[in-house]
Design a protein around this motif. Structure first.
Motif, PDB file in Angstrom:
ATOM      1  N   ARG A 228      84.360  68.312  -6.797  1.00 40.24           N
ATOM      2  CA  ARG A 228      85.205  68.998  -5.815  1.00 40.24           C
ATOM      3  C   ARG A 228      86.474  69.553  -6.456  1.00 40.24           C
ATOM      4  O   ARG A 228      86.971  70.604  -6.050  1.00 40.24           O
ATOM      5  CB  ARG A 228      85.549  68.047  -4.666  1.00 40.24           C
TER       6      ARG A 228
ATOM      7  N   THR B 123      88.485  72.170  -4.174  1.00 40.52           N
ATOM      8  CA  THR B 123      88.556  71.620  -2.828  1.00 40.52           C
ATOM      9  C   THR B 123      90.001  71.492  -2.356  1.00 40.52           C
ATOM     10  O   THR B 123      90.935  71.582  -3.136  1.00 40.52           O
ATOM     11  CB  THR B 123      87.871  70.242  -2.771  1.00 40.52           C
TER      12      THR B 123
ATOM     13  N   GLY C  36      89.357  66.893   0.480  1.00 45.57           N
ATOM     14  CA  GLY C  36      88.124  66.742  -0.267  1.00 45.57           C
ATOM     15  C   GLY C  36      88.218  65.690  -1.348  1.00 45.57           C
ATOM     16  O   GLY C  36      87.200  65.190  -1.830  1.00 45.57           O
TER      17      GLY C  36
END
Length: 514
Positions: free
Chosen positions: A147, A152, A156
């Motif tokens: 991620r 992200t 996340g």
């Protein structure tokens, strides 16, 4: 042996923790996602130990993805393992490659979606209430790194949750090397998936190529990263977790209006994640710029939509955020967005004697009125409107799409009128206007009276023979053009013997009769 004792103590400690946190309770029926690999075999042993402490029921489910030619070995192992341990098992088969092609998804994502669906189907069928998966600490760290590389948002970085809905991950705190050591010393057999050594998947590359370099720097890097994940969870989201309990946070309808000390982007990201939407920081910034003022307040005038991916749309309707999930396959194919996430719909061709679903609508084109079948309109939840199509456009290509800027409809005795104006006059909420079906037709080599229509849009070179004109025939069942004649259902029987015209039927769920 000292190492084995430490793992066994860890199993005991984790078991007590699970019971105290009520992740698993007395009487739970748990379906294990069982691949035959070391993680799922260890998971079974863990839950078997837990079963010795509290009354629970466990079974196994194996999902055949039909991706490997040697899957027969897996099936034999699962059956043998179930027999030896006197535990019920179930086999589910899915076609990953076909699903991936049809839905334009990666094989990895397609396999995940079909796997969870297959497991959930079995869970419901046998009346179990929970699913357990064998995600471990290595998986959690891989997800965290993945991620970060993907870009992200802050939420996340929470990693894999130990419980999401009815899916439990009991062994999330165990390292892979602990799992393998335990199984070796307990003489437990397991399957080895050779595809895990192939680096054509991002996660495999992270595991096989990147992690060895991390280990050279710090052999315990997994524990360090896990500790960081836990710190992020505890420090950055403590206040947001409280916000979750407020009445205005619901799955389908929530608002972000209150002023508090939480970073607005983090709050927005958290709420999306709570609705099972994974989204990058870049997309969060795009949503924030579109939906919020520079002072961080949610805009309360007008309506905007943002395509989140995974067939979900985020709407801001006059200061209220709402997630709309699209489940119909035809609608999913039509969904796309530009680089800024603005939602668009591609036109869907209406084929003769076939129906298409368009959000809350069912639209059908019959080649001839006599083809109409009475049982077509038996659904009490749908209100139908019937139109006889003018012969001048019967040979055209009929389609359904969303409205476009500049769209106009040619009304009988009233001339042309902008579609936008029609929707405003009919008091259709702005947030719903892009979901109203526009039924139209493309006509080639048209007659003179049609060619001079105010609504006609000529395309290509017009030499008098090859001109193409697009006519909007209907705005849902709200307004219809001069090329349609509205008829009643009881009139169809008479017309079947008198007319050879095409029949257009627009059905609307829970709609008004028109």
């Amino acid at each position: 042996m000292e190492k084995l004792k430490k793992i066994e103590k860890k199993i005991l400690k984790r078991s007590i923790e699970i019971i105290e946190k009520k992740l698993i309770s007395e009487g739970d029926k748990i379906l294990i996602a069982f691949s035959g690999g070391p993680d799922s075999v260890f998971l079974y042993n863990f839950l078997k130990f837990l079963k010795s402490r509290i009354l629970i029921e466990i079974s196994l489910v194996y999902v055949n993805h039909n991706l490997r030619v040697d899957v027969g070995n897996d099936l034999e192992f699962v059956k043998k393992f179930a027999d030896e341990n006197n535990v019920d098992y179930y086999i589910q088969s899915v076609d990953v490659k076909k699903y991936a092609i049809e839905n334009k998804k990666s094989v990895e994502l397609a396999a995940r979606e079909l796997r969870y669906k297959a497991i959930e189907d079995i869970r419901k069928k046998i009346g179990y209430n929970k699913i357990a998966t064998g995600h471990n600490m290595d998986d959690n760290v891989e997800t965290f790194i993945f991620r970060i590389l993907r870009g992200t948002s802050m939420t996340g970085l929470k990693g894999i949750p130990e419980m999401r809905k009815n899916i439990l991950r009991p062994i999330l705190g165990f390292e892979k090397r602990e799992i393998l050591y335990f199984l070796k010393n307990k003489n437990q057999e397991y399957l080895v998936d050779y595809t895990n050594n192939e680096n054509n998947y991002t996660r495999n590359f992270i595991r096989n190529e990147i992690f060895p370099y991390f280990e050279k720097i710090n052999p315990d890097f997994r524990k360090k990263v896990e500790s960081l994940i836990m710190e992020i969870n505890e420090r950055n989201f403590a206040e947001v977790e409280k916000f979750e309990n407020e009445k205005n946070l619901e799955k389908e309808n929530f608002k972000i209006l209150k002023e508090n000390s939480i970073n607005k982007k983090d709050k927005l990201s958290f709420l999306l994640k709570k609705n099972n939407v994974q989204i990058s920081r870049e997309k969060i910034n795009q949503i924030f710029e579109s939906f919020f003022t520079k002072n961080g307040k949610l805009k309360s005038s007008g309506t905007k939509e943002f395509y989140l991916g995974e067939n979900k749309i985020l709407q801001n309707m006059y200061g209220e955020l709402k997630i709309v999930e699209i489940t119909n396959k035809n609608e999913i194919r039509n969904l796309k967005s530009d680089k800024n996430g603005i939602l668009h719909d591609k036109a869907t061709i209406l084929k003769e004697n076939q129906s298409i679903k368009w959000y809350n609508y069912k639209i059908t084109l019959y080649k001839n009125i006599k083809d109409f079948k009475k049982n077509f309109v038996n659904d009490e939840n749908i209100s139908y409107t019937f139109f006889k199509i003018d012969d001048r456009v019967e040979n055209g290509e009929f389609f359904v799409r969303s409205r476009k800027d500049g769209d106009r409809i040619s009304l009988k005795n009233l001339g042309h009128k902008k579609v936008k104006k029609v929707l405003i006059d009919e008091k259709v909420p702005k947030g719903e206007r892009d979901f109203v079906p526009i039924v139209g037709v493309k006509v080639f080599r048209v007659q003179n009276d049609l060619e001079s229509s105010d609504n006609g849009v000529k395309l290509g070179n017009d030499n008098g023979n090859n001109s193409e004109i697009t006519e909007i025939l209907a705005i849902s069942n709200i307004k219809f053009s001069k090329f349609l004649e509205k008829i009643r259902k009881k009139e169809i029987k008479k017309l079947r013997n008198e007319s050879k015209s095409k029949l257009l039927i627009i059905g609307r769920k829970n709609g008004r009769e028109r």
